[in-house]
Design a protein around this motif. Structure first.
Motif, PDB file in Angstrom:
ATOM      1  N   GLU A   7       0.835  -1.205   0.000  1.00 48.85           N
ATOM      2  CA  GLU A   7       0.000   0.000   0.000  1.00 48.85           C
ATOM      3  C   GLU A   7       0.867   1.252   0.000  1.00 48.85           C
ATOM      4  N   LYS A   8       1.923   1.251   0.822  1.00 50.12           N
ATOM      5  CA  LYS A   8       2.811   2.409   0.895  1.00 50.12           C
ATOM      6  C   LYS A   8       3.554   2.654  -0.414  1.00 50.12           C
ATOM      7  N   LEU A   9       3.715   1.605  -1.224  1.00 49.52           N
ATOM      8  CA  LEU A   9       4.405   1.734  -2.499  1.00 49.52           C
ATOM      9  C   LEU A   9       3.444   1.975  -3.665  1.00 49.52           C
ATOM     10  N   GLY A  10       2.159   2.110  -3.383  1.00 48.73           N
ATOM     11  CA  GLY A  10       1.186   2.428  -4.412  1.00 48.73           C
ATOM     12  C   GLY A  10       0.810   1.269  -5.310  1.00 48.73           C
ATOM     13  N   VAL A  11       1.065   0.030  -4.864  1.00 48.79           N
ATOM     14  CA  VAL A  11       0.808  -1.136  -5.710  1.00 48.79           C
ATOM     15  C   VAL A  11      -0.680  -1.495  -5.729  1.00 48.79           C
ATOM     16  N   GLY A  12      -1.337  -1.469  -4.600  1.00 49.23           N
ATOM     17  CA  GLY A  12      -2.775  -1.749  -4.569  1.00 49.23           C
ATOM     18  C   GLY A  12      -3.145  -3.188  -4.298  1.00 49.23           C
ATOM     19  N   HIS A  13      -2.186  -4.099  -4.392  1.00 54.20           N
ATOM     20  CA  HIS A  13      -2.437  -5.511  -4.042  1.00 54.20           C
ATOM     21  C   HIS A  13      -1.093  -6.148  -3.683  1.00 54.20           C
ATOM     22  N   GLU A  14      -1.146  -7.333  -3.112  1.00 53.77           N
ATOM     23  CA  GLU A  14       0.090  -8.021  -2.724  1.00 53.77           C
ATOM     24  C   GLU A  14       0.701  -8.706  -3.945  1.00 53.77           C
ATOM     25  N   GLU A  61      10.140   5.834   5.218  1.00 52.81           N
ATOM     26  CA  GLU A  61       8.774   6.320   5.027  1.00 52.81           C
ATOM     27  C   GLU A  61       8.751   7.425   3.974  1.00 52.81           C
ATOM     28  N   ARG A  62       9.696   8.342   4.067  1.00 55.88           N
ATOM     29  CA  ARG A  62       9.739   9.457   3.129  1.00 55.88           C
ATOM     30  C   ARG A  62      10.112   8.994   1.718  1.00 55.88           C
ATOM     31  N   GLY A  63      10.931   7.951   1.619  1.00 56.12           N
ATOM     32  CA  GLY A  63      11.260   7.394   0.309  1.00 56.12           C
ATOM     33  C   GLY A  63      10.027   6.795  -0.356  1.00 56.12           C
ATOM     34  N   CYS A  69       5.586   7.359  -4.372  1.00 58.68           N
ATOM     35  CA  CYS A  69       4.155   7.492  -4.677  1.00 58.68           C
ATOM     36  C   CYS A  69       3.842   8.836  -5.327  1.00 58.68           C
ATOM     37  N   LEU A  70       4.492   9.904  -4.901  1.00 58.60           N
ATOM     38  CA  LEU A  70       4.317  11.201  -5.564  1.00 58.60           C
ATOM     39  C   LEU A  70       4.758  11.105  -7.020  1.00 58.60           C
ATOM     40  N   PHE A  71       5.870  10.434  -7.236  1.00 60.41           N
ATOM     41  CA  PHE A  71       6.417  10.296  -8.581  1.00 60.41           C
ATOM     42  C   PHE A  71       5.472   9.496  -9.477  1.00 60.41           C
TER      43      PHE A  71
END
Length: 170
Positions: A10-17, A109-111, A116-118
């Motif tokens: 989720e933190k990496l913007g993937v949306g699923h495992e 966390e900031r990475g 995700c912003l990118f």
């Protein structure tokens, strides 16, 4: 940062495992700048690690004269490893060849937020300015950490000074 696998995705913007060997890619071609950008999250065999990467590939016309052929320019790379308890922790963070591990407060966390912003910009059809994103989101202020300066919240509680009860020493 210490999170379970699902929360990491989720933190990496993937949306699923993601499964072992699986990759979640994002792509954008900026014709004006002559840059193909790829961003991806990938899981290693056996799910022993998770990596994210952002790369630029410059068109031959826009590549510098030093480049005889167009090698990908690695903009960002992060790696996450699980503990014995299957809690995932960041282990590496490189940005434009510079090691950011433990160089900024809350770097893992900031990475993830930066990534995700990118990818959010890519999904909107925009190629973000990497240097601007780094200066805005991955630079600690001299005050130590992010956020507002000064007092936040309610004023400090003021105690009225009263003389001690009789017979008590101060």
């Amino acid at each position: 940062m210490r999170v379970e696998y699902k929360e990491l995705m989720e933190k990496l913007g993937v949306g699923h495992e993601l499964s072992p060997y699986e990759t979640r890619p994002w792509f954008l071609y900026d014709e004006e700048k002559g840059i193909t950008c790829s961003a991806e999250v990938r899981v290693g065999p056996g799910a022993e690690d998770v990596e994210l990467e952002i790369q630029f590939l410059h068109d031959e016309e826009t590549a510098s004269d030093d480049d005889e052929h167009c090698d990908p320019e690695q903009v960002m790379m992060m790696r996450f490893l699980p503990t014995k308890d299957q809690i995932w922790c960041e282990s590496i963070m490189l940005l434009k060849g510079e090691d950011y591990k433990n160089k900024i407060h809350n770097w893992g966390e900031r990475g993830c937020e930066f990534f995700c912003l990118f990818i959010g910009a890519l999904q909107m059809g925009e190629l973000p300015d990497i240097d601007e994103l780094i200066s805005e989101h991955l630079t600690d202020s001299k005050g130590g950490g992010r956020g507002r300066r000064g007092r936040v919240g309610k004023k400090g509680l003021k105690m009225q000074q009263q003389p001690p009860p009789m017979g008590m020493k101060t």
